[in-house]
Design a protein around this motif. Structure first.
Motif, PDB file in Angstrom:
ATOM      1  N   ALA A 109      -1.455   8.969  -6.141  1.00  0.00           N
ATOM      2  CA  ALA A 109      -2.963   9.727  -5.819  1.00  0.00           C
ATOM      3  C   ALA A 109      -3.968   8.865  -5.926  1.00  0.00           C
ATOM      4  CB  ALA A 109      -2.752  10.185  -7.740  1.00  0.00           C
ATOM      5  N   LEU A 110      -3.994   7.589  -6.709  1.00  0.00           N
ATOM      6  CA  LEU A 110      -4.777   6.616  -6.710  1.00  0.00           C
ATOM      7  C   LEU A 110      -5.015   6.350  -4.832  1.00  0.00           C
ATOM      8  CD1 LEU A 110      -4.416   4.034  -9.398  1.00  0.00           C
ATOM      9  CD2 LEU A 110      -6.457   5.873  -8.710  1.00  0.00           C
ATOM     10  N   ALA A 111      -3.531   6.604  -3.811  1.00  0.00           N
ATOM     11  CA  ALA A 111      -4.073   6.114  -2.239  1.00  0.00           C
ATOM     12  C   ALA A 111      -4.480   7.451  -1.631  1.00  0.00           C
ATOM     13  CB  ALA A 111      -2.558   6.177  -1.857  1.00  0.00           C
ATOM     14  N   GLU A 112      -4.548   8.575  -1.755  1.00  0.00           N
ATOM     15  CA  GLU A 112      -5.076   9.802  -1.846  1.00  0.00           C
ATOM     16  C   GLU A 112      -6.527   9.463  -1.696  1.00  0.00           C
ATOM     17  OE1 GLU A 112      -4.023  13.232   0.255  1.00  0.00           O
ATOM     18  OE2 GLU A 112      -2.509  12.194  -0.687  1.00  0.00           O
ATOM     19  N   VAL A 113      -7.383   9.533  -3.300  1.00  0.00           N
ATOM     20  CA  VAL A 113      -8.153   9.489  -3.062  1.00  0.00           C
ATOM     21  C   VAL A 113      -8.883   7.718  -2.192  1.00  0.00           C
ATOM     22  CG1 VAL A 113     -10.208   8.666  -4.753  1.00  0.00           C
ATOM     23  CG2 VAL A 113      -7.973  10.160  -5.880  1.00  0.00           C
ATOM     24  N   CYS A 114      -8.655   6.650  -2.883  1.00  0.00           N
ATOM     25  CA  CYS A 114      -8.620   5.987  -2.071  1.00  0.00           C
ATOM     26  C   CYS A 114      -8.896   6.707  -0.676  1.00  0.00           C
ATOM     27  CB  CYS A 114      -8.155   4.468  -2.311  1.00  0.00           C
ATOM     28  SG  CYS A 114      -8.731   4.336  -3.980  1.00  0.00           S
ATOM     29  N   SER A 115      -7.762   5.961   0.162  1.00  0.00           N
ATOM     30  CA  SER A 115      -7.987   6.067   2.197  1.00  0.00           C
ATOM     31  C   SER A 115      -7.654   7.370   1.835  1.00  0.00           C
ATOM     32  CB  SER A 115      -6.939   4.744   1.927  1.00  0.00           C
ATOM     33  OG  SER A 115      -5.439   5.605   1.548  1.00  0.00           O
ATOM     34  N   MET A 116      -7.403   8.510   1.881  1.00  0.00           N
ATOM     35  CA  MET A 116      -6.781   9.593   3.084  1.00  0.00           C
ATOM     36  C   MET A 116      -4.984   9.707   2.646  1.00  0.00           C
ATOM     37  SD  MET A 116     -10.853  10.871   3.968  1.00  0.00           S
ATOM     38  CE  MET A 116     -10.076  12.504   4.563  1.00  0.00           C
ATOM     39  N   VAL A 171     -10.115   3.694   4.180  1.00  0.00           N
ATOM     40  CA  VAL A 171     -11.498   4.394   4.498  1.00  0.00           C
ATOM     41  C   VAL A 171     -13.050   3.784   4.129  1.00  0.00           C
ATOM     42  CG1 VAL A 171     -12.757   6.927   4.357  1.00  0.00           C
ATOM     43  CG2 VAL A 171     -10.025   6.430   4.637  1.00  0.00           C
ATOM     44  N   ARG A 172     -13.941   3.898   5.063  1.00  0.00           N
ATOM     45  CA  ARG A 172     -15.259   2.893   4.776  1.00  0.00           C
ATOM     46  C   ARG A 172     -15.199   1.621   4.588  1.00  0.00           C
ATOM     47  NH1 ARG A 172     -19.332   7.191   4.766  1.00  0.00           N
ATOM     48  NH2 ARG A 172     -20.541   5.593   4.245  1.00  0.00           N
ATOM     49  N   SER A 173     -15.441   1.428   2.911  1.00  0.00           N
ATOM     50  CA  SER A 173     -15.605   0.358   2.781  1.00  0.00           C
ATOM     51  C   SER A 173     -13.942  -0.026   2.327  1.00  0.00           C
ATOM     52  CB  SER A 173     -16.239   0.159   1.648  1.00  0.00           C
ATOM     53  OG  SER A 173     -16.488   0.819   0.944  1.00  0.00           O
ATOM     54  N   ARG A 174     -13.234   0.740   1.545  1.00  0.00           N
ATOM     55  CA  ARG A 174     -12.236   0.285   0.586  1.00  0.00           C
ATOM     56  C   ARG A 174     -11.507   0.083   2.307  1.00  0.00           C
ATOM     57  NH1 ARG A 174     -12.129   2.249  -4.068  1.00  0.00           N
ATOM     58  NH2 ARG A 174     -14.319   3.722  -5.028  1.00  0.00           N
ATOM     59  N   THR A 175     -10.471  -0.595   1.710  1.00  0.00           N
ATOM     60  CA  THR A 175      -9.398  -1.773   2.732  1.00  0.00           C
ATOM     61  C   THR A 175      -7.969  -1.604   2.226  1.00  0.00           C
ATOM     62  OG1 THR A 175     -11.026  -3.550   2.990  1.00  0.00           O
ATOM     63  CG2 THR A 175      -8.383  -3.603   3.299  1.00  0.00           C
ATOM     64  N   GLY A 176      -7.427  -1.205   2.841  1.00  0.00           N
ATOM     65  CA  GLY A 176      -5.900  -0.621   3.339  1.00  0.00           C
ATOM     66  C   GLY A 176      -5.056   0.935   2.874  1.00  0.00           C
ATOM     67  N   LEU A 177      -4.243   1.257   2.565  1.00  0.00           N
ATOM     68  CA  LEU A 177      -3.856   2.311   1.667  1.00  0.00           C
ATOM     69  C   LEU A 177      -4.201   2.636   0.042  1.00  0.00           C
ATOM     70  CD1 LEU A 177      -1.954   4.753   1.802  1.00  0.00           C
ATOM     71  CD2 LEU A 177       0.116   3.188   0.888  1.00  0.00           C
ATOM     72  N   GLY A 199      -2.421  -2.906  -5.355  1.00  0.00           N
ATOM     73  CA  GLY A 199      -2.722  -2.459  -6.105  1.00  0.00           C
ATOM     74  C   GLY A 199      -2.129  -1.642  -7.688  1.00  0.00           C
ATOM     75  N   ALA A 200      -0.509  -1.745  -7.308  1.00  0.00           N
ATOM     76  CA  ALA A 200       0.154  -1.261  -8.457  1.00  0.00           C
ATOM     77  C   ALA A 200      -0.685  -3.059  -9.929  1.00  0.00           C
ATOM     78  CB  ALA A 200       0.990  -1.340  -8.677  1.00  0.00           C
ATOM     79  N   ALA A 201      -0.796  -3.937  -9.192  1.00  0.00           N
ATOM     80  CA  ALA A 201      -0.841  -4.939 -10.603  1.00  0.00           C
ATOM     81  C   ALA A 201      -1.918  -5.173 -10.325  1.00  0.00           C
ATOM     82  CB  ALA A 201      -0.735  -6.494  -9.044  1.00  0.00           C
ATOM     83  N   TYR A 202      -3.455  -4.225  -9.918  1.00  0.00           N
ATOM     84  CA  TYR A 202      -4.662  -4.169  -9.996  1.00  0.00           C
ATOM     85  C   TYR A 202      -4.714  -3.272 -11.290  1.00  0.00           C
ATOM     86  CZ  TYR A 202      -9.909  -3.777 -10.524  1.00  0.00           C
ATOM     87  OH  TYR A 202     -10.845  -3.419 -10.367  1.00  0.00           O
ATOM     88  N   LEU A 203      -3.886  -2.162 -10.969  1.00  0.00           N
ATOM     89  CA  LEU A 203      -3.695  -1.192 -12.029  1.00  0.00           C
ATOM     90  C   LEU A 203      -3.283  -1.507 -13.492  1.00  0.00           C
ATOM     91  CD1 LEU A 203      -4.586   1.938 -11.941  1.00  0.00           C
ATOM     92  CD2 LEU A 203      -2.449   2.730 -11.469  1.00  0.00           C
ATOM     93  N   LEU A 231     -11.197   2.571  -9.493  1.00  0.00           N
ATOM     94  CA  LEU A 231     -12.588   3.126  -8.499  1.00  0.00           C
ATOM     95  C   LEU A 231     -13.374   2.911  -8.073  1.00  0.00           C
ATOM     96  CD1 LEU A 231     -10.568   6.618  -8.597  1.00  0.00           C
ATOM     97  CD2 LEU A 231     -10.343   4.912  -6.566  1.00  0.00           C
ATOM     98  N   GLY A 232     -13.939   2.513  -8.894  1.00  0.00           N
ATOM     99  CA  GLY A 232     -15.367   1.933  -8.807  1.00  0.00           C
ATOM    100  C   GLY A 232     -15.980   0.653  -9.441  1.00  0.00           C
ATOM    101  N   GLY A 233     -14.725  -0.289 -10.500  1.00  0.00           N
ATOM    102  CA  GLY A 233     -15.752  -1.295 -11.123  1.00  0.00           C
ATOM    103  C   GLY A 233     -15.362  -0.803 -12.438  1.00  0.00           C
ATOM    104  N   PRO A 234     -14.665  -2.043 -12.807  1.00  0.00           N
ATOM    105  CA  PRO A 234     -14.386  -2.021 -14.413  1.00  0.00           C
ATOM    106  C   PRO A 234     -16.046  -2.359 -15.658  1.00  0.00           C
ATOM    107  CG  PRO A 234     -13.341  -4.188 -13.667  1.00  0.00           C
ATOM    108  CD  PRO A 234     -13.749  -3.244 -12.768  1.00  0.00           C
ATOM    109  N   GLU A 235     -16.392  -2.420 -14.122  1.00  0.00           N
ATOM    110  CA  GLU A 235     -18.234  -2.754 -15.297  1.00  0.00           C
ATOM    111  C   GLU A 235     -19.002  -1.505 -15.066  1.00  0.00           C
ATOM    112  OE1 GLU A 235     -19.491  -6.236 -13.856  1.00  0.00           O
ATOM    113  OE2 GLU A 235     -18.396  -7.455 -14.697  1.00  0.00           O
ATOM    114  N   ASN A 236     -18.446  -0.714 -14.112  1.00  0.00           N
ATOM    115  CA  ASN A 236     -19.223   0.480 -13.754  1.00  0.00           C
ATOM    116  C   ASN A 236     -18.776   1.808 -14.869  1.00  0.00           C
ATOM    117  OD1 ASN A 236     -20.868  -1.333 -12.255  1.00  0.00           O
ATOM    118  ND2 ASN A 236     -19.668  -1.264 -10.862  1.00  0.00           N
TER     119      ASN A 236
END
Length: 419
Positions: free
Chosen positions: A299-306, A312-318, A356-360, A381-386
């Motif tokens: 689901a995160l791949a769907e949102v992040c990269s379609m 997509v755009r600034s997001r790198t990879g799947l 991605g899984a490791a970061y999650l 999706l938006g950064g932990p500080e935001n």
């Protein structure tokens, strides 16, 4: 400025020269100007003797660069228009900034400092300029770093930016990007971009460029097939899954030459079956103790990269994981199942999914305490500080909608399970 070239062949790799000649509009323009294959091609000169690229040449360089390195992330017409407003497409123009004490070089007006920073910190290492900064005057090298900087601007200061912001910041600096003084920059950009679009429609590039690059050693060439980017072990794991076998067999794929799916713009992407399978394999093999679910990753791949391989755009990879984050997870957190030495490594779906899984998993214990599912997704999706209801709240709703695509409809789901 001591650097100067008389011929295209002096500032282009032979493979790139072949790609330029293979473009019908470029070859027609060159032949009409008296150039010939097998002979050196003269660079165009203005009345003052300065070398420049014609619009036809500029767009060919922009399209090849975007297809090779930034497919589904950047618009080649944006890059062509930026070169126009930055330098008038002149190859050897230098501009000294008294405030920063830096010199902007070439068509895209890239400073040596920015190019080196992009390579060292953000993983743009396709061209090595550390020992020879004069390579920045080469058209493909200059456009590569200019495009990488434009991509970075789309998410600078951890905010999603508009095309207008990026254009105004690229030309006038980030501080002036929202000031009225830089408004004419964007209007000029729109005029140039429209002119480029009227000169040549995107469809002609979409049909031509992937075929040209398919047999090259470029990144885009590697992305035509799964087998060129993914290890044999990972491919064997994919072939062991019944749903994948069914889908690949139906589309005529065969071992050793499995093609990525491509959309109408010839951008490579993964099917939902492929995405979920990569997630399941990644978790079972490397992260089963972390508790991350394959449905959540998909689901995160769907949102992040379609599901686009490049992102997509600034997001790198799947999975939309940027190079600095992946490098940190690899270097400092011990996640070393996949090597990440450049941004190109993150175009491997398995590597992107792994980091991605490791970061999650890391976000689940952010600042030493257990976090809610809503926080984890919004932070991813938006950064932990935001994380905030206003800024990142919509990400949670998008994630929940995407999650439905991967959950088994035969099972009841009382809530969202991420970890």
């Amino acid at each position: 400025m001591a650097v100067s070239f008389k011929y295209w062949d002096d500032c282009l790799d032979p493979e790139d020269m072949q790609l330029m000649w293979a473009d019908p509009q470029v070859s027609k323009e060159w032949l009409d100007a008296g150039e010939g294959q097998g002979q050196k091609v003269h660079l165009s000169r203005d009345p003052d003797g300065e070398a420049y690229l014609t619009q036809t040449e500029m767009m060919a360089v922009a399209v090849i660069t975007v297809h090779r390195h930034f497919k589904s992330q950047l618009d080649p017409y944006m890059i062509g228009a930026l070169a126009e407003i930055a330098s008038g497409r002149r190859l050897f123009v230098d501009t000294y900034d008294r405030k920063t004490k830096e010199t902007k070089l070439g068509m895209m007006q890239v400073t040596t400092e920015v190019a080196q920073w992009l390579g060292r910190e953000l993983g743009y290492k396709y061209y090595d300029i550390e020992e020879d900064v004069n390579l920045l005057y080469w058209p493909f090298v200059n456009v590569y770093f200019g495009a990488a900087y434009a991509k970075w601007l789309f998410s600078c200061d951890e905010k999603e930016r508009t095309e207008e912001f990026v254009v105004r910041a690229y030309k006038g600096g980030k501080k002036k990007a929202t000031h009225k003084s830089s408004s004419p920059i964007f209007q000029r950009y729109l005029y140039v971009k429209d002119a480029l679009l009227s000169m040549r429609q995107p469809e002609s590039f979409n049909e031509l460029t992937p075929d040209l690059l398919a047999n090259s050693s470029s990144t885009e060439g590697q992305l035509i097939c799964w087998d060129s980017k993914v290890s044999e072990v990972d491919m064997d794991a994919m072939w062991s899954q019944p749903d994948v076998i069914k889908e690949w067999t139906k589309s005529g794929e065969r071992r050793g030459n499995v093609r990525f799916s491509h959309d109408v713009k010839k951008r490579p992407y993964l099917s939902r079956v492929e995405v979920k399978t990569v997630a399941e394999i990644t978790i079972s093999r490397h992260l089963s103790t972390k508790g991350v679910t394959p449905e959540a990753l998909a689901a995160l791949a769907e949102v992040c990269s379609m599901r686009f391989v490049h992102g997509v755009r600034s997001r790198t990879g799947l999975m939309g994981i940027d190079y600095p984050t992946a490098a940190w997870l690899y270097r400092d957190c011990g996640h070393r199942a996949y090597t990440v030495s450049s941004v190109d490594d993150l175009y491997n779906p398995f590597a992107s999914m792994y980091f991605g899984a490791a970061y999650l998993g890391w976000l689940s214990q952010y600042e030493g305490r257990e976090r809610s599912h809503e926080f984890i997704v919004q932070a991813y999706l938006g950064g932990p500080e935001n994380v905030s209801l206003q800024e990142t709240g919509p990400f949670w709703n998008k994630f929940l909608e995407a999650l439905k695509l991967y959950q088994d409809p035969k099972k009841e789901h009382t809530g969202c399970c991420i970890l």
